[in-house]
Design a protein around this motif. Sequence first.
Motif, PDB file in Angstrom:
ATOM      1  N   MET A 130     -13.788   6.975  28.991  1.00 50.02           N
ATOM      2  CA  MET A 130     -14.521   5.801  29.454  1.00 50.02           C
ATOM      3  C   MET A 130     -15.218   5.109  28.292  1.00 50.02           C
ATOM      4  N   GLU A 131     -15.761   5.877  27.340  1.00 52.52           N
ATOM      5  CA  GLU A 131     -16.349   5.273  26.150  1.00 52.52           C
ATOM      6  C   GLU A 131     -15.312   4.411  25.428  1.00 52.52           C
ATOM      7  N   ALA A 132     -14.106   4.940  25.278  1.00 54.32           N
ATOM      8  CA  ALA A 132     -13.052   4.195  24.600  1.00 54.32           C
ATOM      9  C   ALA A 132     -12.675   2.941  25.385  1.00 54.32           C
ATOM     10  N   ALA A 133     -12.630   3.047  26.707  1.00 54.77           N
ATOM     11  CA  ALA A 133     -12.286   1.889  27.540  1.00 54.77           C
ATOM     12  C   ALA A 133     -13.318   0.777  27.398  1.00 54.77           C
ATOM     13  N   ILE A 134     -14.592   1.160  27.370  1.00 52.96           N
ATOM     14  CA  ILE A 134     -15.676   0.182  27.210  1.00 52.96           C
ATOM     15  C   ILE A 134     -15.526  -0.556  25.877  1.00 52.96           C
ATOM     16  N   VAL A 230     -18.965 -11.728  30.828  1.00 47.84           N
ATOM     17  CA  VAL A 230     -18.507 -10.462  31.406  1.00 47.84           C
ATOM     18  C   VAL A 230     -17.232  -9.982  30.723  1.00 47.84           C
ATOM     19  N   CYS A 231     -17.270  -8.747  30.223  1.00 45.03           N
ATOM     20  CA  CYS A 231     -16.079  -8.106  29.644  1.00 45.03           C
ATOM     21  C   CYS A 231     -15.132  -7.621  30.732  1.00 45.03           C
ATOM     22  N   ALA A 232     -15.686  -6.873  31.690  1.00 49.12           N
ATOM     23  CA  ALA A 232     -14.793  -6.202  32.636  1.00 49.12           C
ATOM     24  C   ALA A 232     -15.531  -5.787  33.905  1.00 49.12           C
ATOM     25  N   PHE A 233     -14.748  -5.613  34.962  1.00 45.68           N
ATOM     26  CA  PHE A 233     -15.180  -4.967  36.193  1.00 45.68           C
ATOM     27  C   PHE A 233     -14.585  -3.567  36.184  1.00 45.68           C
ATOM     28  N   VAL A 234     -15.418  -2.555  36.458  1.00 48.06           N
ATOM     29  CA  VAL A 234     -15.021  -1.150  36.355  1.00 48.06           C
ATOM     30  C   VAL A 234     -15.109  -0.493  37.723  1.00 48.06           C
ATOM     31  N   ALA A 235     -14.032   0.171  38.164  1.00 46.10           N
ATOM     32  CA  ALA A 235     -14.047   0.792  39.494  1.00 46.10           C
ATOM     33  C   ALA A 235     -13.056   1.947  39.568  1.00 46.10           C
ATOM     34  N   LEU A 266     -11.589  -8.493  32.277  1.00 44.40           N
ATOM     35  CA  LEU A 266     -10.629  -7.404  32.430  1.00 44.40           C
ATOM     36  C   LEU A 266     -10.956  -6.557  33.655  1.00 44.40           C
ATOM     37  N   LEU A 267      -9.944  -5.858  34.142  1.00 47.32           N
ATOM     38  CA  LEU A 267     -10.122  -4.861  35.201  1.00 47.32           C
ATOM     39  C   LEU A 267      -9.874  -3.486  34.597  1.00 47.32           C
ATOM     40  N   ILE A 268     -10.894  -2.620  34.627  1.00 47.08           N
ATOM     41  CA  ILE A 268     -10.770  -1.235  34.180  1.00 47.08           C
ATOM     42  C   ILE A 268     -10.760  -0.348  35.419  1.00 47.08           C
ATOM     43  N   MET A 269      -9.710   0.410  35.600  1.00 41.99           N
ATOM     44  CA  MET A 269      -9.621   1.336  36.728  1.00 41.99           C
ATOM     45  C   MET A 269      -9.782   2.761  36.221  1.00 41.99           C
ATOM     46  N   ASP A 270     -10.760   3.448  36.758  1.00 47.03           N
ATOM     47  CA  ASP A 270     -11.069   4.824  36.381  1.00 47.03           C
ATOM     48  C   ASP A 270     -10.311   5.769  37.293  1.00 47.03           C
ATOM     49  N   GLU A 271      -9.216   6.333  36.768  1.00 44.33           N
ATOM     50  CA  GLU A 271      -8.402   7.276  37.530  1.00 44.33           C
ATOM     51  C   GLU A 271      -8.521   8.686  36.970  1.00 44.33           C
ATOM     52  N   ASP A 293      -5.980  -3.684  33.411  1.00 39.72           N
ATOM     53  CA  ASP A 293      -5.878  -4.006  31.986  1.00 39.72           C
ATOM     54  C   ASP A 293      -6.071  -2.753  31.149  1.00 39.72           C
ATOM     55  N   ILE A 294      -6.981  -1.902  31.584  1.00 39.37           N
ATOM     56  CA  ILE A 294      -7.229  -0.611  30.934  1.00 39.37           C
ATOM     57  C   ILE A 294      -7.417   0.419  32.035  1.00 39.37           C
ATOM     58  N   GLN A 295      -6.840   1.593  31.844  1.00 37.96           N
ATOM     59  CA  GLN A 295      -6.923   2.664  32.833  1.00 37.96           C
ATOM     60  C   GLN A 295      -7.365   3.940  32.140  1.00 37.96           C
ATOM     61  N   THR A 296      -8.329   4.641  32.723  1.00 34.93           N
ATOM     62  CA  THR A 296      -8.703   5.953  32.195  1.00 34.93           C
ATOM     63  C   THR A 296      -7.991   7.032  32.989  1.00 34.93           C
ATOM     64  N   ILE A 297      -7.558   8.070  32.292  1.00 38.59           N
ATOM     65  CA  ILE A 297      -6.872   9.202  32.925  1.00 38.59           C
ATOM     66  C   ILE A 297      -7.470  10.493  32.383  1.00 38.59           C
TER      67      ILE A 297
END
Length: 475
Positions: A130-134, A230-235, A266-271, A293-297
Motif C-alpha cells: 500500500m505504501e508503494a501504491a500511494i 485528488v490523486c486516487a480513490f482507495v477501496a 486514479l482508482l486503487i483497489m486493495d486486494e 489503475d493500481i492494485q495491491t496483492i
Amino acid sequence: MPPVQISYEGGRTMTHVNGDPAKQTQHKSAVLHRSLNFLPHQVTSAKGNYLHLSNGHSILDATGGAAVSCLGHGNERVKAALVKQMDVVSYCHSLFFSTSAAEDLAAELIAGTDGKMAKSFMVSSGSEAMEAAIKMARQYFLELSPREPQRVNFIARKESYHGTTLGSLAMSGHVARRALFEPLLIGNVSRVSACNAYRGMLDGETEEEYVVRLAKELDEEFQRVGPETVCAFVAEPVVGAALGCVPAVPGYFPAMKAVCDKYGALLIMDEIMSGMGRSGTLHVWQQEGVVPDIQTIGKGLGGGYAPIAGILINHRVVDALSRGTGAFAHGQTYQGHPIACAAALEVQRIIREGNLVDNVRRMGALLEKGLKERLADHPNVGNIRGKGLFWGIEFVHDKPTKAPFDPKKGIAMAVHEKGMEANYGISIYPGSGTVDGKFGDHVLICPAYNVTESDVDLIVDLAARVIEDYFEGIS
C-alpha cells in the motif's frame, strides 16, 4: 499465595501467581509477541489444513491464518521450489540484478490479468504494497505533461483497513487501529462511506439507488477537497479485516470508477486479503467490470510460504512513467526477493494448473449454503456475507435493531478462543470494530483453495457448534 485467574482480550484465561501477568510471561520468551500478557500457542508442525500444537492439540485452520494459507500447510511442490531457488541465489540487490524467479512471477501475474495490467512490483508485506501504491499514484501525476503537482490528496473509505505502516494506516479508516498513532498520520486523506449493504442501505432502498447515493457522496467529496488535488480513490472490493468479508453491491465499482475518471483521478483497489483467487476469480476486479489503475496483492499470492506482497500497475500509469523519468522513485532492500518470488510463483502455478479458483467457487457455494442453513436464524448472528472462500459472520446483541455488543465483552475473540478448546479444535479469525471502528464483532472463515466437500462440511459443523455453544453459555 493462591493462583489468580485473569482474562484478556475477550476470552482466554491465564493463571499467574504474583499478580503481574506480564512479568510472569515475559521471562519465558525473548519474542515481543502481540501481547506481553500471555504466550501464544506454539505450533510444532503443520500439514494440510491442520496445525499441531505443543500441548498435543490439533487445530483445523479454517482461516489460513489471516486468509493467507491458500494451499494449506506443507505443500511439497512449494518446498521443493524454495530449495531449488536457494541453490541458485537467495538474495541479490534489485538495483543491479534480476532473477528468473522475479521475471517469471511477474509474467505469471500479468498473464493472470489477461494483459490488462502492465507491470508488477514485489515487496514483503501488504502494508509495504500500500505504501508503494500511494507513492506510485503521487508520482504518476508528476510524470504527466504538463505535471500536476497539486495532486496530493486521497479519498478512502470509513471502516477500512489498508495496513499498519504510517502511510497505509493513514489510508485506513479503522478508528481503533488508528487511535494511538493519529497525531503521526498524514492529514491529506478524507473518507466516504463504505459499501456495506447490511448496515448502509436505507429501508426500501434498492441496490441501484444505494450505488447512486454512494457515487454522489464520492463526487461531493471530490468537490469538497478540490477535484484537481485528488490523486486516487482507495477501496477494498471485499472488505476483510475491518468489516468481515463485506462485498460491494453490483455496479458499485463501475460507478466509483466513473467518478474518478470524471476528475482524472486514479482508482486503487486493495486486494491484499480478498484477491489472488480468494473471492472466486483470480482478481476480484474481474467480477466488478472495472480495471484498477493500481492494485495491491498479498496473502494468497505466496500462501504463507514466504513473506511477499506487491502491486500491479496498469498501462496508463506505466506509460506515463515510460514517457517521463522512466523509473519508480521507490526501492526496498528485499523487493523482488528471489526466494519469496520463487515461492509465490510455485503457489500461483499450482493454483492455475489445478483449476483451484474453480474449486474456490464450488466450495464457496457449499460453505455459504452450510453457514446460512446452520446460523442465519441464530438470534446473535446478524449477517453472513462474502464471496468464494472468503466469508464473514457478524454478531449482534439484538437482531431486529442490529445493535452490537459492548466492546468490553470481546465477543469475537471469545468465540475464537472457544474454537481453540480441545473439543472443537478449529481456528476462526476474530475481528472487532465492525460497525464503526469501535463497536461490532465478526469472525472470518476462509479455508484453503483445495478444500473438499467433506472439509467444508466439517468446517461448517465445527464453526456452527462453537458459535451456538458460546452464545448459549453467555445467555
